[in-house]
Design a protein around this motif. Structure first.
Motif, short mmCIF file in Angstrom:
data_model
loop_
_atom_site.label_atom_id
_atom_site.label_comp_id
_atom_site.label_asym_id
_atom_site.label_seq_id
_atom_site.Cartn_x
_atom_site.Cartn_y
_atom_site.Cartn_z
N GLY A 21 0.80 -1.22 0.00
CA GLY A 21 0.00 0.00 0.00
C GLY A 21 0.83 1.27 0.00
N VAL A 22 2.15 1.15 -0.22
CA VAL A 22 3.03 2.31 -0.19
C VAL A 22 3.39 2.72 -1.61
N LEU A 23 3.24 4.00 -1.89
CA LEU A 23 3.59 4.55 -3.19
C LEU A 23 4.98 5.17 -3.10
N LEU A 24 5.87 4.74 -3.98
CA LEU A 24 7.23 5.28 -4.05
C LEU A 24 7.33 6.19 -5.26
N GLN A 50 -6.30 8.65 -2.19
CA GLN A 50 -5.95 7.56 -1.27
C GLN A 50 -6.54 7.86 0.11
N PRO A 51 -7.34 6.95 0.65
CA PRO A 51 -7.96 7.21 1.95
C PRO A 51 -6.93 7.39 3.07
N LEU A 52 -5.90 6.58 3.12
CA LEU A 52 -4.81 6.71 4.10
C LEU A 52 -3.51 6.73 3.31
N GLY A 78 2.07 17.80 5.06
CA GLY A 78 1.00 18.24 5.95
C GLY A 78 -0.35 17.65 5.56
N GLN A 79 -0.64 17.61 4.28
CA GLN A 79 -1.92 17.05 3.82
C GLN A 79 -2.01 15.56 4.12
N ALA A 80 -0.90 14.84 3.95
CA ALA A 80 -0.90 13.41 4.26
C ALA A 80 -1.19 13.20 5.74
N ARG A 81 -0.57 14.02 6.60
CA ARG A 81 -0.81 13.92 8.04
C ARG A 81 -2.28 14.19 8.38
N GLU A 82 -2.83 15.25 7.78
CA GLU A 82 -4.23 15.60 8.03
C GLU A 82 -5.18 14.48 7.63
#
Length: 123
Positions: A21-24, A50-52, A78-82
């Motif tokens: 589930g990790v995008l590189l 992506q939901p998470l 910041g957006q990923a954290r939010e």
């Protein structure tokens, strides 16, 4: 955008792969001008779909880095954290310096970033 030879001068390339589930996202060349806009659009689209979000942005091949590029990385982090996810920046070139570190989740290598986000070990 297909990968290009990083030794080809000022060419910019982006390579995208998934590990579980990790995008590189691997960047090569100068992160300035049009490439900043390309990376911004891709990251924003990815973060809203992506939901998470779990992303690793590898800068090991970056040869130049404008303030606009730094801001794109800070904003996306910041957006990923939010959203309850995480964006990790790896392979940080000396170009980033200490001024660019504020607001970023930094790890030394791409492998460290993938491991931190729980990507499968096979790479």
């Amino acid at each position: 955008m297909p990968p290009t030879d990083p030794a080809a001068g000022d060419d910019f390339s982006i390579r995208i792969r998934t590990f579980g589930g990790v995008l590189l996202i691997q960047l090569d060349g100068p992160l300035s001008g049009t490439p900043v806009d390309i990376v911004r659009m891709y990251l924003m689209r990815t973060l809203v779909t992506q939901p998470l979000p779990a992303l690793v942005v590898d800068l090991a091949g970056v040869t130049a880095l404008e303030e606009a590029g730094r801001e794109v990385l800070r904003s996306a982090t910041g957006q990923a954290r939010e959203a309850g996810g995480r964006l990790v920046v790896t392979g940080v070139p000396p170009l980033l310096g200490t001024a660019g570190e504020a607001g970023l989740d930094l790890l030394p290598t791409m492998g460290d970033g993938l491991t931190a986000l729980g990507a499968p070990q096979e790479r």
